[in-house]
Write an enzyme that holds these catalytic residues in place. Structure first.
Site, PDB file in Angstrom:
ATOM      1  N   ASP A  23      37.063  50.663  32.028  1.00  0.00           N
ATOM      2  CA  ASP A  23      38.215  49.891  31.602  1.00  0.00           C
ATOM      3  C   ASP A  23      38.749  50.494  30.295  1.00  0.00           C
ATOM      4  O   ASP A  23      38.038  51.243  29.606  1.00  0.00           O
ATOM      5  CB  ASP A  23      37.801  48.435  31.401  1.00  0.00           C
ATOM      6  CG  ASP A  23      38.982  47.536  31.118  1.00  0.00           C
ATOM      7  OD1 ASP A  23      40.037  47.711  31.752  1.00  0.00           O
ATOM      8  OD2 ASP A  23      38.851  46.640  30.256  1.00  0.00           O
ATOM      9  N   ASP A  33      41.658  48.741  27.796  1.00  0.00           N
ATOM     10  CA  ASP A  33      41.912  47.751  26.748  1.00  0.00           C
ATOM     11  C   ASP A  33      40.684  46.875  26.536  1.00  0.00           C
ATOM     12  O   ASP A  33      40.172  46.254  27.472  1.00  0.00           O
ATOM     13  CB  ASP A  33      43.112  46.878  27.123  1.00  0.00           C
ATOM     14  CG  ASP A  33      44.411  47.673  27.141  1.00  0.00           C
ATOM     15  OD1 ASP A  33      44.885  48.031  26.043  1.00  0.00           O
ATOM     16  OD2 ASP A  33      44.930  47.943  28.230  1.00  0.00           O
ATOM     17  N   ASP A  66      34.901  44.783  29.634  1.00  0.00           N
ATOM     18  CA  ASP A  66      34.679  43.758  28.619  1.00  0.00           C
ATOM     19  C   ASP A  66      34.960  42.348  29.125  1.00  0.00           C
ATOM     20  O   ASP A  66      34.629  41.379  28.466  1.00  0.00           O
ATOM     21  CB  ASP A  66      35.597  44.013  27.419  1.00  0.00           C
ATOM     22  CG  ASP A  66      37.073  43.838  27.788  1.00  0.00           C
ATOM     23  OD1 ASP A  66      37.554  44.598  28.657  1.00  0.00           O
ATOM     24  OD2 ASP A  66      37.735  42.942  27.240  1.00  0.00           O
TER      25      ASP A  66
END
Length: 364
Positions: free
Chosen positions: A31, A33, A229
């Protein structure tokens, strides 16, 4: 004191690896961001982890729900964060959504784009054409996040959908991590278009497994690890695709979120940041000591006692004021995840019985 002894095994989603994950898995589906950067802010140890994984021979695929950036723009942003990347390694929700469209409409079909240059480029690369108005009678509307999206653009999409156009969303994330906190994500804007048109979109991106499956096929890897996240997108999508997931604490989901996660959101590995790619992960063990069952990770032994987190040698954590973060080691955090998940499963998934203070996890 009774020495720790093996007890009847109880499985946990948390795995161990004697070697760094970059040597255990052949490709990382990363990922962006909240993992590699946070808006315009840098994330500590991100470059160290990503570049270190590449140096160990791991393939990289940057898999993002952000549909605003074209592959080269992603590579340029990674470079500003001292992370090496190549356009062929980028697979975005824009590309995923465009693929979904291309599977459903004839080649060359006109499409109206609620989004920016990255999404327009992905639609064209998928063999479709982009039109600028509902009056051009597009056969489909695709929506992806971009700061240029406004009332006029979304309204034009509603006109086209009401005229019979297929509606596709690149992803449904409610929020987007930035250097200032969490801003409106694509999902929040998609809800407005769906509400106005009365049509729910076909959604791509995470948490659906297709984006991971397409990114993996593009990467050429065969033994993937998903890194993210956000539990309800990155980890849910990874589990749906049958891919182990590494969760990091640099973005949306907190350590407390991890400990109270339902089954479908539980990661396979835990770390504070992307150093988790270049380090070994100790194997969780369920042991008997002092006539109680504990979870041992590395040199740390923990358990849940009557709904309270008990860290051997440090007392019961929940006895401190819950508004004050409690500093725990990385291995203690991993052990608490195993213990909390076991406790929740024993109580029909009810995490309300767990008393968990905010945790500040410190890597050794």
């Amino acid at each position: 004191m009774t020495q720790p002894a093996d007890v009847s095994p109880l499985t946990t989603p948390l795995l161990g690896s004697r070697k760094p994950l970059a040597e255990t898995y052949d490709v990382a589906l990363l990922d962006l961001d909240g993992v590699c950067f946070a808006g315009d802010a840098r994330i500590e140890h991100a470059a160290e982890g990503v570049n270190g994984a590449r140096a160990r021979g791991m393939r990289l695929s940057f898999v993002t729900n952000n549909a605003s950036r074209a592959p080269q723009a992603v590579v340029d942003k990674l470079a500003r964060n001292d992370i090496e990347g190549h356009p062929s390694e980028v697979f975005s929700a824009a590309m995923d959504g465009a693929t979904i469209l291309a599977e459903r409409v004839p080649a060359g079909s006109p499409v109206y784009v609620i989004g920016g240059a990255g999404l327009r480029e992905a639609v064209i690369d998928a063999g479709l054409s982009v039109v600028d108005s509902a009056e051009d009678h597009p056969v489909a509307v695709i929506q992806g996040w971009d700061p240029s999206v406004d009332w006029a653009m979304m309204s034009e999409g509603v006109y086209a959908i009401n005229d019979g156009a297929l509606f596709v969303a690149t992803n449904t994330d409610a929020t987007l991590p930035t250097e200032r906190g969490f801003a409106l994500g694509n999902g929040s804007l998609v809800v407005a278009v769906a509400h106005a048109s009365g049509v729910e979109p076909i959604a791509g991106g995470k948490p659906f497994p297709g984006i991971y499956e397409r990114a993996l096929a593009r990467s050429g890897g065969s033994h993937p690890l998903a890194v993210g996240d956000r539990l309800n997108t990155d980890q849910v999508g990874a589990r749906a695709a049958g891919i182990p997931g590494l969760h990091v604490l640099t973005g949306v989901s907190t350590a407390r979120d991890v400990l109270t996660a339902p089954v479908e959101e539980r990661p396979s590995y835990l770390h504070t940041d992307l150093r988790g790619l270049i380090e070994a992960h100790p194997e969780p063990e369920r042991v008997l000591c002092d006539q109680a069952i504990w979870w041992r990770v590395g040199r740390t032994r923990v358990r849940v006692d009557a709904g309270l987190l008990d860290w051997h040698g440090h007392g019961v954590l929940a006895q401190v004021p819950t508004e004050e973060p409690v500093e725990v080691s990385l291995d203690a955090y991993r052990g608490f995840a195993c213990a909390a998940w076991e406790y929740a499963d024993d109580h029909d998934g009810d995490t309300s019985r767990l008393t968990i203070p905010p945790l500040r996890v410190v890597a050794d």
